[in-house]
Motif scaffolding. Structure first.
Motif, mmCIF file in Angstrom:
data_model
loop_
_atom_site.group_PDB
_atom_site.id
_atom_site.type_symbol
_atom_site.label_atom_id
_atom_site.label_comp_id
_atom_site.label_asym_id
_atom_site.label_seq_id
_atom_site.Cartn_x
_atom_site.Cartn_y
_atom_site.Cartn_z
ATOM 1 N N ILE A 140 -28.505 6.214 22.440
ATOM 2 C CA ILE A 140 -27.053 6.274 22.330
ATOM 3 C C ILE A 140 -26.507 6.777 23.663
ATOM 4 C CG2 ILE A 140 -25.088 7.369 21.173
ATOM 5 C CD1 ILE A 140 -26.847 7.665 18.710
ATOM 6 N N PRO A 141 -25.569 6.048 24.294
ATOM 7 C CA PRO A 141 -25.027 6.505 25.581
ATOM 8 C C PRO A 141 -24.493 7.927 25.503
ATOM 9 C CG PRO A 141 -24.329 4.264 25.134
ATOM 10 C CD PRO A 141 -25.009 4.754 23.889
ATOM 11 N N MET A 142 -24.722 8.686 26.564
ATOM 12 C CA MET A 142 -24.324 10.087 26.572
ATOM 13 C C MET A 142 -22.844 10.274 26.271
ATOM 14 S SD MET A 142 -24.788 12.983 29.559
ATOM 15 C CE MET A 142 -26.577 12.959 29.433
ATOM 16 N N ILE A 143 -21.997 9.359 26.779
ATOM 17 C CA ILE A 143 -20.556 9.528 26.583
ATOM 18 C C ILE A 143 -20.155 9.330 25.131
ATOM 19 C CG2 ILE A 143 -20.031 8.812 28.938
ATOM 20 C CD1 ILE A 143 -19.059 6.137 27.773
ATOM 21 N N LEU A 144 -21.053 8.785 24.306
ATOM 22 C CA LEU A 144 -20.752 8.581 22.889
ATOM 23 C C LEU A 144 -21.449 9.592 21.992
ATOM 24 C CD1 LEU A 144 -20.988 4.671 22.647
ATOM 25 C CD2 LEU A 144 -18.963 6.090 23.015
ATOM 26 N N ARG A 145 -22.253 10.456 22.573
ATOM 27 C CA ARG A 145 -22.946 11.454 21.760
ATOM 28 C C ARG A 145 -21.986 12.556 21.340
ATOM 29 N NH1 ARG A 145 -28.299 11.997 25.590
ATOM 30 N NH2 ARG A 145 -28.740 9.745 25.685
ATOM 31 N N LYS A 146 -22.217 13.090 20.180
ATOM 32 C CA LYS A 146 -21.292 14.037 19.560
ATOM 33 C C LYS A 146 -20.958 15.218 20.461
ATOM 34 C CE LYS A 146 -22.549 16.971 16.320
ATOM 35 N NZ LYS A 146 -23.023 17.531 15.035
ATOM 36 N N GLY A 147 -19.649 15.336 20.790
ATOM 37 C CA GLY A 147 -19.148 16.518 21.449
ATOM 38 C C GLY A 147 -19.412 16.647 22.934
ATOM 39 N N HIS A 148 -20.159 15.722 23.547
ATOM 40 C CA HIS A 148 -20.550 15.886 24.952
ATOM 41 C C HIS A 148 -19.341 15.829 25.890
ATOM 42 C CE1 HIS A 148 -24.992 15.923 25.587
ATOM 43 N NE2 HIS A 148 -24.947 15.665 24.294
ATOM 44 N N ILE A 149 -19.214 16.851 26.755
ATOM 45 C CA ILE A 149 -18.177 16.849 27.781
ATOM 46 C C ILE A 149 -18.775 16.219 29.031
ATOM 47 C CG2 ILE A 149 -16.681 18.275 29.240
ATOM 48 C CD1 ILE A 149 -16.490 20.257 26.989
ATOM 49 N N TYR A 150 -18.562 14.931 29.175
ATOM 50 C CA TYR A 150 -19.110 14.188 30.314
ATOM 51 C C TYR A 150 -18.030 13.282 30.886
ATOM 52 C CZ TYR A 150 -22.729 12.024 33.169
ATOM 53 O OH TYR A 150 -23.488 11.600 34.234
ATOM 54 N N ALA A 151 -17.677 12.251 30.141
ATOM 55 C CA ALA A 151 -16.572 11.396 30.581
ATOM 56 C C ALA A 151 -15.278 12.193 30.649
ATOM 57 C CB ALA A 151 -16.420 10.207 29.628
ATOM 58 N N THR A 152 -15.131 13.186 29.771
ATOM 59 C CA THR A 152 -13.934 14.038 29.783
ATOM 60 C C THR A 152 -13.786 14.748 31.120
ATOM 61 O OG1 THR A 152 -14.238 14.413 27.419
ATOM 62 C CG2 THR A 152 -12.711 15.879 28.564
ATOM 63 N N ALA A 153 -14.901 15.219 31.666
ATOM 64 C CA ALA A 153 -14.867 15.880 32.974
ATOM 65 C C ALA A 153 -14.435 14.902 34.054
ATOM 66 C CB ALA A 153 -16.236 16.464 33.297
ATOM 67 N N ALA A 154 -14.934 13.672 33.968
ATOM 68 C CA ALA A 154 -14.552 12.647 34.954
ATOM 69 C C ALA A 154 -13.067 12.312 34.843
ATOM 70 C CB ALA A 154 -15.391 11.386 34.745
ATOM 71 N N ILE A 155 -12.559 12.208 33.616
ATOM 72 C CA ILE A 155 -11.134 11.924 33.410
ATOM 73 C C ILE A 155 -10.274 13.032 34.005
ATOM 74 C CG2 ILE A 155 -9.318 11.710 31.656
ATOM 75 C CD1 ILE A 155 -11.452 10.377 29.859
ATOM 76 N N ALA A 156 -10.661 14.282 33.744
ATOM 77 C CA ALA A 156 -9.887 15.421 34.249
ATOM 78 C C ALA A 156 -9.894 15.462 35.768
ATOM 79 C CB ALA A 156 -10.452 16.724 33.678
ATOM 80 N N GLY A 157 -11.061 15.252 36.373
ATOM 81 C CA GLY A 157 -11.150 15.280 37.826
ATOM 82 C C GLY A 157 -10.370 14.157 38.486
ATOM 83 N N ALA A 158 -10.460 12.950 37.915
ATOM 84 C CA ALA A 158 -9.727 11.811 38.475
ATOM 85 C C ALA A 158 -8.219 11.999 38.314
ATOM 86 C CB ALA A 158 -10.170 10.524 37.788
ATOM 87 N N THR A 159 -7.810 12.568 37.186
ATOM 88 C CA THR A 159 -6.384 12.836 36.969
ATOM 89 C C THR A 159 -5.859 13.845 37.975
ATOM 90 O OG1 THR A 159 -6.618 12.366 34.593
ATOM 91 C CG2 THR A 159 -4.667 13.619 35.292
ATOM 92 N N GLY A 160 -6.650 14.885 38.223
ATOM 93 C CA GLY A 160 -6.262 15.869 39.228
ATOM 94 C C GLY A 160 -6.132 15.238 40.599
ATOM 95 N N PHE A 161 -7.053 14.344 40.942
ATOM 96 C CA PHE A 161 -7.008 13.622 42.220
ATOM 97 C C PHE A 161 -5.707 12.833 42.339
ATOM 98 C CE2 PHE A 161 -7.635 9.626 44.498
ATOM 99 C CZ PHE A 161 -8.160 10.041 45.703
#
Length: 215
Positions: A140-161
């Motif tokens: 199961i891809p990591m970004i779809l595993r229960k509760g994992h903060i992975y893609a969320t971190a990328a979204i936050a960083g890109a938004t800040g950029f």
């Protein structure tokens, strides 16, 4: 030159994670190299195709492929004699995610697309290689595993950029700030086991309906 060095570092880290994932599945040498390459260049490839950039980055600069293959072969040799430092690799992966995410954001921003698209391209660059790795390894891809903060971190960083790009700042400031956000969130998730809230539907009434149907 510095940008290329950072990109190569990100490629190497992701290739190592891909090689380790392939090793856990007991793949042969070719399988390890294929998974390592897919992990390290998959996100950037999809980004370039979506943005209609020609040629794709690793075709224009074959050094990326060489680094990915070298990192995979180094990993094969290393694990024959030493146990991989899993915690250290998670930290290195956090920096790799940050480097790829902001690299994708920078390229998309320079392409002149809308801010929302910049964030999308950044996240694709950062996480799609890992998705390919997990799919090819039947996980199961990591970004779809229960509760994992992975893609969320990328979204936050890109938004800040993107937000910081609206201010008259030195060009390196939005990039460094975006990477700091990604790394900070990812390391916090690793150290303190932070997870996103899980959405779960309770199947109310189902048992009751089944019972009625049995009468």
């Amino acid at each position: 030159m510095v940008q290329f060095a950072l990109d190569y570092a990100g490629v190497a880290v992701c290739a190592i994670s891909g090689a380790l994932a392939a090793g856990r599945r007991s793949l042969d040498l070719l399988g390890v190299v294929v998974i390592a390459i897919a992990t390290s260049i998959g996100g950037g490839t999809l980004r370039d195709l979506l943005l209609d950039r020609h040629p794709v980055f690793w075709i224009a600069h074959t050094g990326y492929l060489i680094v990915a293959i070298a990192a995979a072969l180094f990993t094969l040799l290393y694990v024959r004699y030493f146990k991989p430092p899993e915690r250290l690799l998670l930290v290195a992966d956090a920096f790799g995610l940050a480097l790829f995410t902001i690299s994708g954001a920078r390229i998309a921003y320079e392409a002149g697309v809308d801010g929302v698209v910049v964030v999308m391209m950044a996240v694709i660059t950062g996480v799609f290689g890992g998705v390919l790795r997990d799919v090819l390894c039947a996980e199961i891809p990591m970004i779809l595993r229960k509760g994992h903060i992975y893609a969320t971190a990328a979204i936050a960083g890109a938004t800040g950029f993107v937000l910081l790009k609206n201010f008259d700042l030195d060009p390196t400031v939005p990039a460094l700030a975006g990477m700091a956000i990604v790394v900070g969130l990812r390391l916090a998730a690793i150290v303190w086991n932070l997870e996103l809230p899980v959405f779960s539907l309770q199947d109310h009434g189902r048992h009751g309906d089944d019972k009625k149907g049995d009468d």
